[in-house]
Design a protein around this motif. Structure first.
Motif, PDB file in Angstrom:
ATOM      1  N   GLY A   1       2.339   1.766  -0.252  1.00 26.06           N
ATOM      2  CA  GLY A   1       2.965   3.086  -0.239  1.00 26.06           C
ATOM      3  C   GLY A   1       2.003   4.203   0.109  1.00 26.06           C
ATOM      4  N   PRO A   2       0.876   4.359  -0.610  1.00 26.90           N
ATOM      5  CA  PRO A   2      -0.073   5.421  -0.250  1.00 26.90           C
ATOM      6  C   PRO A   2      -0.658   5.246   1.153  1.00 26.90           C
ATOM      7  CG  PRO A   2      -0.538   4.565  -2.447  1.00 26.90           C
ATOM      8  CD  PRO A   2       0.484   3.658  -1.846  1.00 26.90           C
ATOM      9  N   ALA A   3      -0.883   3.998   1.562  1.00 27.33           N
ATOM     10  CA  ALA A   3      -1.405   3.775   2.912  1.00 27.33           C
ATOM     11  C   ALA A   3      -0.426   4.300   3.953  1.00 27.33           C
ATOM     12  CB  ALA A   3      -1.674   2.287   3.127  1.00 27.33           C
ATOM     13  N   TYR A   4       0.869   3.994   3.785  1.00 27.34           N
ATOM     14  CA  TYR A   4       1.891   4.527   4.689  1.00 27.34           C
ATOM     15  C   TYR A   4       1.857   6.057   4.714  1.00 27.34           C
ATOM     16  CZ  TYR A   4       4.762   0.229   5.348  1.00 27.34           C
ATOM     17  OH  TYR A   4       5.245  -0.997   5.722  1.00 27.34           O
ATOM     18  N   ILE A   5       1.863   6.651   3.530  1.00 25.54           N
ATOM     19  CA  ILE A   5       2.011   8.104   3.419  1.00 25.54           C
ATOM     20  C   ILE A   5       0.857   8.834   4.098  1.00 25.54           C
ATOM     21  CG2 ILE A   5       2.010  10.018   1.755  1.00 25.54           C
ATOM     22  CD1 ILE A   5       3.525   8.085  -0.176  1.00 25.54           C
ATOM     23  N   HIS A   6      -0.353   8.290   3.990  1.00 26.98           N
ATOM     24  CA  HIS A   6      -1.535   8.993   4.498  1.00 26.98           C
ATOM     25  C   HIS A   6      -2.040   8.437   5.824  1.00 26.98           C
ATOM     26  CE1 HIS A   6      -1.902  11.299   0.812  1.00 26.98           C
ATOM     27  NE2 HIS A   6      -1.705  10.187   0.119  1.00 26.98           N
TER      28      HIS A   6
ATOM     29  N   LEU B   1      -9.098   3.559   6.698  1.00 28.58           N
ATOM     30  CA  LEU B   1      -8.052   4.207   5.916  1.00 28.58           C
ATOM     31  C   LEU B   1      -8.093   3.729   4.468  1.00 28.58           C
ATOM     32  CD1 LEU B   1      -5.295   5.803   5.660  1.00 28.58           C
ATOM     33  CD2 LEU B   1      -4.194   3.617   6.223  1.00 28.58           C
ATOM     34  N   LEU B   2      -8.193   2.425   4.265  1.00 29.56           N
ATOM     35  CA  LEU B   2      -8.193   1.877   2.912  1.00 29.56           C
ATOM     36  C   LEU B   2      -9.399   2.362   2.115  1.00 29.56           C
ATOM     37  CD1 LEU B   2      -7.138  -1.806   3.720  1.00 29.56           C
ATOM     38  CD2 LEU B   2      -5.680   0.191   3.319  1.00 29.56           C
ATOM     39  N   GLU B   3     -10.561   2.429   2.768  1.00 31.24           N
ATOM     40  CA  GLU B   3     -11.758   2.868   2.051  1.00 31.24           C
ATOM     41  C   GLU B   3     -11.734   4.370   1.797  1.00 31.24           C
ATOM     42  OE1 GLU B   3     -13.375   0.742   0.683  1.00 31.24           O
ATOM     43  OE2 GLU B   3     -12.936  -1.062   1.827  1.00 31.24           O
ATOM     44  N   ARG B   4     -11.202   5.125   2.735  1.00 34.57           N
ATOM     45  CA  ARG B   4     -11.118   6.578   2.533  1.00 34.57           C
ATOM     46  C   ARG B   4     -10.218   6.907   1.360  1.00 34.57           C
ATOM     47  NH1 ARG B   4      -7.372   9.786   4.967  1.00 34.57           N
ATOM     48  NH2 ARG B   4      -7.056   8.279   6.654  1.00 34.57           N
ATOM     49  N   LEU B   5      -9.122   6.169   1.210  1.00 36.23           N
ATOM     50  CA  LEU B   5      -8.199   6.396   0.098  1.00 36.23           C
ATOM     51  C   LEU B   5      -8.613   5.646  -1.163  1.00 36.23           C
ATOM     52  CD1 LEU B   5      -4.788   6.064   2.019  1.00 36.23           C
ATOM     53  CD2 LEU B   5      -5.980   8.169   1.385  1.00 36.23           C
ATOM     54  N   GLU B   6      -9.698   4.835  -1.043  1.00 31.35           N
ATOM     55  CA  GLU B   6     -10.165   4.018  -2.165  1.00 31.35           C
ATOM     56  C   GLU B   6      -9.026   3.156  -2.718  1.00 31.35           C
ATOM     57  OE1 GLU B   6     -11.916   6.691  -4.975  1.00 31.35           O
ATOM     58  OE2 GLU B   6     -13.684   7.054  -3.731  1.00 31.35           O
ATOM     59  N   LEU B   7      -8.276   2.542  -1.815  1.00 35.52           N
ATOM     60  CA  LEU B   7      -7.117   1.749  -2.211  1.00 35.52           C
ATOM     61  C   LEU B   7      -7.525   0.342  -2.637  1.00 35.52           C
ATOM     62  CD1 LEU B   7      -4.315   2.645   0.364  1.00 35.52           C
ATOM     63  CD2 LEU B   7      -4.367   3.132  -2.083  1.00 35.52           C
ATOM     64  N   ARG B   8      -7.003  -0.061  -3.776  1.00 36.35           N
ATOM     65  CA  ARG B   8      -7.107  -1.430  -4.240  1.00 36.35           C
ATOM     66  C   ARG B   8      -5.792  -1.776  -4.936  1.00 36.35           C
ATOM     67  NH1 ARG B   8     -10.779  -1.009  -1.306  1.00 36.35           N
ATOM     68  NH2 ARG B   8     -12.899  -1.883  -1.480  1.00 36.35           N
ATOM     69  N   PHE B   9      -5.508  -3.063  -5.048  1.00 38.21           N
ATOM     70  CA  PHE B   9      -4.285  -3.510  -5.711  1.00 38.21           C
ATOM     71  C   PHE B   9      -4.467  -3.414  -7.229  1.00 38.21           C
ATOM     72  CE2 PHE B   9      -4.321  -5.559  -1.594  1.00 38.21           C
ATOM     73  CZ  PHE B   9      -3.005  -5.465  -1.165  1.00 38.21           C
ATOM     74  N   PRO B  10      -3.508  -2.823  -7.951  1.00 37.14           N
ATOM     75  CA  PRO B  10      -3.632  -2.769  -9.415  1.00 37.14           C
ATOM     76  C   PRO B  10      -3.568  -4.166 -10.003  1.00 37.14           C
ATOM     77  CG  PRO B  10      -1.469  -1.975  -8.718  1.00 37.14           C
ATOM     78  CD  PRO B  10      -2.278  -2.151  -7.476  1.00 37.14           C
ATOM     79  N   THR B  11      -4.477  -4.463 -10.924  1.00 33.65           N
ATOM     80  CA  THR B  11      -4.582  -5.826 -11.466  1.00 33.65           C
ATOM     81  C   THR B  11      -3.786  -6.014 -12.747  1.00 33.65           C
ATOM     82  OG1 THR B  11      -6.610  -5.188 -12.621  1.00 33.65           O
ATOM     83  CG2 THR B  11      -6.848  -6.188 -10.438  1.00 33.65           C
ATOM     84  N   ASP B  12      -3.132  -4.955 -13.231  1.00 39.38           N
ATOM     85  CA  ASP B  12      -2.386  -5.081 -14.485  1.00 39.38           C
ATOM     86  C   ASP B  12      -0.897  -5.307 -14.257  1.00 39.38           C
ATOM     87  OD1 ASP B  12      -2.107  -2.557 -13.387  1.00 39.38           O
ATOM     88  OD2 ASP B  12      -1.790  -1.585 -15.328  1.00 39.38           O
ATOM     89  N   LEU B  13      -0.501  -5.555 -12.998  1.00 39.18           N
ATOM     90  CA  LEU B  13       0.907  -5.776 -12.685  1.00 39.18           C
ATOM     91  C   LEU B  13       1.093  -7.170 -12.113  1.00 39.18           C
ATOM     92  CD1 LEU B  13       1.804  -2.383 -10.939  1.00 39.18           C
ATOM     93  CD2 LEU B  13       2.381  -3.071 -13.274  1.00 39.18           C
ATOM     94  N   LYS B  14       2.176  -7.838 -12.517  1.00 38.78           N
ATOM     95  CA  LYS B  14       2.496  -9.147 -11.960  1.00 38.78           C
ATOM     96  C   LYS B  14       3.266  -9.031 -10.652  1.00 38.78           C
ATOM     97  CE  LYS B  14       2.540 -11.750 -16.312  1.00 38.78           C
ATOM     98  NZ  LYS B  14       3.337 -12.628 -17.206  1.00 38.78           N
ATOM     99  N   ILE B  15       4.103  -8.021 -10.546  1.00 35.48           N
ATOM    100  CA  ILE B  15       4.818  -7.747  -9.298  1.00 35.48           C
ATOM    101  C   ILE B  15       4.771  -6.247  -9.056  1.00 35.48           C
ATOM    102  CG2 ILE B  15       6.377  -9.724  -9.478  1.00 35.48           C
ATOM    103  CD1 ILE B  15       8.533  -7.761 -10.411  1.00 35.48           C
ATOM    104  N   GLY B  16       5.068  -5.837  -7.829  1.00 37.57           N
ATOM    105  CA  GLY B  16       5.082  -4.423  -7.492  1.00 37.57           C
ATOM    106  C   GLY B  16       3.721  -3.861  -7.168  1.00 37.57           C
ATOM    107  N   GLU B  17       2.674  -4.691  -7.331  1.00 36.54           N
ATOM    108  CA  GLU B  17       1.332  -4.197  -7.024  1.00 36.54           C
ATOM    109  C   GLU B  17       1.196  -3.832  -5.555  1.00 36.54           C
ATOM    110  OE1 GLU B  17       1.407  -7.953  -5.198  1.00 36.54           O
ATOM    111  OE2 GLU B  17       2.088  -7.434  -7.217  1.00 36.54           O
ATOM    112  N   ASP B  18       1.934  -4.540  -4.697  1.00 34.91           N
ATOM    113  CA  ASP B  18       1.850  -4.251  -3.266  1.00 34.91           C
ATOM    114  C   ASP B  18       2.427  -2.874  -2.941  1.00 34.91           C
ATOM    115  OD1 ASP B  18       4.362  -5.124  -3.991  1.00 34.91           O
ATOM    116  OD2 ASP B  18       4.528  -6.657  -2.439  1.00 34.91           O
ATOM    117  N   GLN B  19       3.459  -2.440  -3.684  1.00 37.28           N
ATOM    118  CA  GLN B  19       4.059  -1.138  -3.414  1.00 37.28           C
ATOM    119  C   GLN B  19       3.082  -0.007  -3.710  1.00 37.28           C
ATOM    120  OE1 GLN B  19       8.020  -0.466  -4.777  1.00 37.28           O
ATOM    121  NE2 GLN B  19       8.662  -2.587  -4.508  1.00 37.28           N
ATOM    122  N   LEU B  20       2.253  -0.186  -4.723  1.00 39.31           N
ATOM    123  CA  LEU B  20       1.290   0.846  -5.086  1.00 39.31           C
ATOM    124  C   LEU B  20       0.072   0.842  -4.171  1.00 39.31           C
ATOM    125  CD1 LEU B  20       1.594   0.389  -8.916  1.00 39.31           C
ATOM    126  CD2 LEU B  20       2.280   2.406  -7.618  1.00 39.31           C
ATOM    127  N   PHE B  21      -0.049  -0.173  -3.330  1.00 38.11           N
ATOM    128  CA  PHE B  21      -1.105  -0.237  -2.316  1.00 38.11           C
ATOM    129  C   PHE B  21      -0.582   0.218  -0.958  1.00 38.11           C
ATOM    130  CE2 PHE B  21      -3.503  -2.368   0.995  1.00 38.11           C
ATOM    131  CZ  PHE B  21      -4.817  -2.275   0.583  1.00 38.11           C
TER     132      PHE B  21
END
Length: 675
Positions: free
Chosen positions: A197-202, A175-195
């Motif tokens: 969230g899409p995993a949950y949705i799809h 699932l992670l590779e199909r969605l090409e999901l990685r944690f954004p590196t420009d955020l100090k917090i909230g990076e987990d939500q952007l990882f």
């Protein structure tokens, strides 16, 4: 405990890659790694990828030592400090080979069977994500609302899983590779939500493992957890717009998007405001304006039904950039949390409004709907009596609405048939409850008239007629000062009030009916089963094979058990028929040890000649008598000087058959004389 079969994994490599991002994690790191190495799933099913993110406290050296201790299990990477968990997690994910990936913070640790149970749940249900129950350690609060029960297969829109957006979960790597999901590196917090969230949705299904404590979420003694030491509103105003954009782009408008938006419009907004109030005025004004802009695409009037009154008020103030009022509301919430007393309410025309700041303040013009807590009022109730006597159900207890004084009480009993929805509202008799409420809210609110008693005759409760057959759920419509809330009753009851099913056979003018008072599973609320919808009378009757009664060689004895709570005298009896119109009835009597056990004795010397068959009857209900055992010896006696006998008859069809006859002396003599 579930067992994980390596043969069920279709991809090469270990079952689980555990990725540990570590920065200055001593002394917690050792327990973290050891908890993975000792997993019951076995070391051949696990790989650990630990990334030292430029630690300065010996974390890197400890990882190297652990790698020497577990050379085939642990791989360690060292890198310059990146300033957050995203880069080390991404590096670990890039090197992961497992069918599943589990992200574990270096402060935390796993229970021994966590991975085995989560992998088994994912494989058994074909799900892409598994949430294992989290437990807070050292005062750290862990999410709970999604872990109330196991959910083998659910999704993000029909459960509470979205209320935990940390990445400490089991993800199917495909699932992670199909969605090409990685944690954004420009955020100090909230990076987990952007990882997450899409995993949950799809995800193709999400599982929740709630009956085993999987992850221990530790609050460090130095408060060094990244989410705990990253303060200020600015970092939150950086990630929240991106989360909003994510929902707008990947979730179509409607209930699904509203369900996810609810989380951000409550949790994130409140957390951001808690930081905003500690900042300079100019930053507060700028931050509030930005927050109002960010949430605008998510908010609409239809969301109000999902939100608490406090959340509605908070969002109204944010959307209208009412900074001073927001600052006062945050201060008020802080005082409220420490007071131990719930906010008083204003009751007006059948609605209840929390007395939060600026209620009906004409200079602010905030609508009453922002304060309406009618549907949120706590309903307190308890049953102190619940029993059937004859055709009458007797109930007693108390019920009140939290913070609403018991004036102008209008409480009613509600009987509602489960399938048809037919309902009958019946009056109750109010009773006094002195002192009720003294142990809540520091005694600020009292409910002296909350008690009730009710006597419900099922022969007249249906609008003057008998209640029809069906499952009649019992509720209380608790009313005071024009406000009313309905609640099922029984789940809270005194210890002496039984919740066990009790069937009573009652006469209602048209014959005898079965009425069962029972409590539902799992909530324990009372329901009347009229007409055996769930509780069949024959199923409550059992009878053992007959025997000759001890000390009475001509009395056939039946023993059995009847769990029906009450029935008319003489209704339980053995009925025999000889097939030619002859009948005989022998009533049951309680066995000496009682408890529903009974005994029936049939003196065969009183039966006329014939082939007797029979039933055990309880009013109009009947069950066939068990067959007489093949090894039961015949009984003999003399009647008017002539010999008689009773013996079991062996017939093709199973069942009780007993022949009673006079002995044929000529045949008897011939049988004796035959060689």
């Amino acid at each position: 405990m579930p067992h994980f079969l390596r043969g069920s994994i279709t991809l090469a490599g270990p079952a689980v890659s555990v990725v540990i991002a570590a920065y200055n994690a001593m002394p917690y790191l050792t327990r973290c790694v050891t908890s993975v190495a000792e997993q019951s799933i076995g070391r051949d099913a696990v790989e650990i990828i630990a990334v030292d993110d430029g630690s300065t406290d010996g974390t890197g050296e400890e990882l190297d030592r652990l790698a020497r201790e577990y050379p085939e299990l642990l791989r360690v990477f060292h890198q310059e400090n990146s300033g957050g968990p995203s880069a080390p997690r991404n590096k670990g994910l890039d090197h992961a080979r497992g069918t599943f990936v589990f992200f574990l913070d270096a402060d935390d640790y796993l229970a021994p069977e966590a991975l085995e149970r989560m992998v088994a749940m994912a494989e058994e249900n074909g799900t892409d994500i598994v949430l294992g129950k989290m437990v807070g350690v050292g005062g750290r609060g862990a999410p709970t609302s999604m872990f109330r029960r196991n959910q083998p297969r659910t999704d993000v829109f029909s459960s509470r899983v979205y209320w935990t957006l940390n990445p400490m979960k089991l993800f199917r790597r495909e699932l992670l590779e199909r969605l090409e999901l990685r944690f954004p590196t420009d955020l100090k917090i909230g990076e987990d939500q952007l990882f997450v969230g899409p995993a949950y949705i799809h995800a193709n299904g999400i599982s929740v493992l709630a009956d085993y404590d999987c992850l221990f979420w530790v609050e460090r003694e130095d408060s060094g957890n990244i989410t705990l030491r990253t303060g200020g509103s600015e970092p939150r105003l950086r990630f929240l717009p991106r989360v909003v954009d994510l929902l707008l782009e990947q979730v179509p408008p409607g209930p699904g998007r509203d369900h996810l938006a609810h989380r951000h419009l409550t949790v994130e907004v409140q957390q951001l405001l808690d930081h905003l109030v500690r900042e300079p005025r100019t930053e507060q004004e700028k931050g509030l304006a930005r927050l109002a802009e960010v949430i605008d695409p998510l908010w609409h009037e239809g969301l109000n039904d999902r939100l608490s009154a406090m959340a509605r008020l908070r969002l109204h103030l944010v959307r209208h950039t009412m900074l001073d009022e927001l600052l006062e509301l945050v201060r008020f919430q802080g005082e409220l949390a420490g007071s131990g007393i719930a906010t008083p309410v204003l009751v007006d025309q059948g609605r209840a409004y929390a007395r939060y700041p600026y209620l009906r303040d004409p200079s602010r013009g905030i609508p009453d709907s922002c304060y309406d807590v009618t549907r949120q009022l706590g309903v307190r109730h308890r049953v102190t009596r619940a029993e059937l006597r004859g055709t009458v159900l007797h109930l007693a207890g108390h019920g009140y609405l939290h913070r609403v004084a018991t004036d102008d009480v209008s409480t009613e009993l509600v009987l509602r048939e489960r399938d048809s929805g037919t309902e009958h509202r019946l009056p109750v008799t109010p009773t006094m409850t002195p002192g009720l409420g003294a142990e809540e809210d520091k005694g600020r609110y009292r409910y002296e008239k909350a008690g009730f008693t009710a006597s419900v005759d099922i022969t007249t409760a249906g609008g003057g007629s008998p209640l029809p057959d069906g499952l009649w759920d019992i509720s209380l419509a608790i009313g005071a000062q024009g406000v009313s809330r309905e609640v099922r009753i029984g789940g809270r009851r005194d210890a002496e009030v039984s919740g066990a099913a009790a069937t009573h056979l009652v006469g209602d003018g048209d014959g005898t009916r079965a009425v069962t008072l029972y409590t539902t599973t799992p909530h324990g609320n009372f329901t009347l089963d009229i007409g055996e919808r769930k509780h069949r009378v024959p199923a409550q009757l059992s009878l053992r094979s007959p025997r000759w009664a001890p000390g009475a060689a001509t009395e056939l004895e039946f023993t059995g058990r009847c769990t029906v709570a009450s029935f008319p005298d003489g209704a339980l009896a053995v009925h025999l028929e000889d097939g030619r119109g002859g009948t005989a009835v022998f009533p049951a009597r309680p066995a000496s040890h009682s408890g529903g056990d009974f005994v029936v004795r049939v003196p065969v010397t009183e039966l006329p000649a014939g082939l007797w068959r029979g039933q055990l009857r309880l009013g109009p209900w009947a069950t066939d008598l068990p067959p007489v055992p093949a090894n039961l010896a015949p009984a003999g006696w003399r009647r008017r000087g002539l010999p008689w006998y009773a013996k079991p008859v062996r017939e093709r069809e199973a069942g009780f058959a007993l022949r009673v006859a006079r002995t044929d002396l000529v045949r008897a003599v011939k049988r004796r004389l035959m060689p």
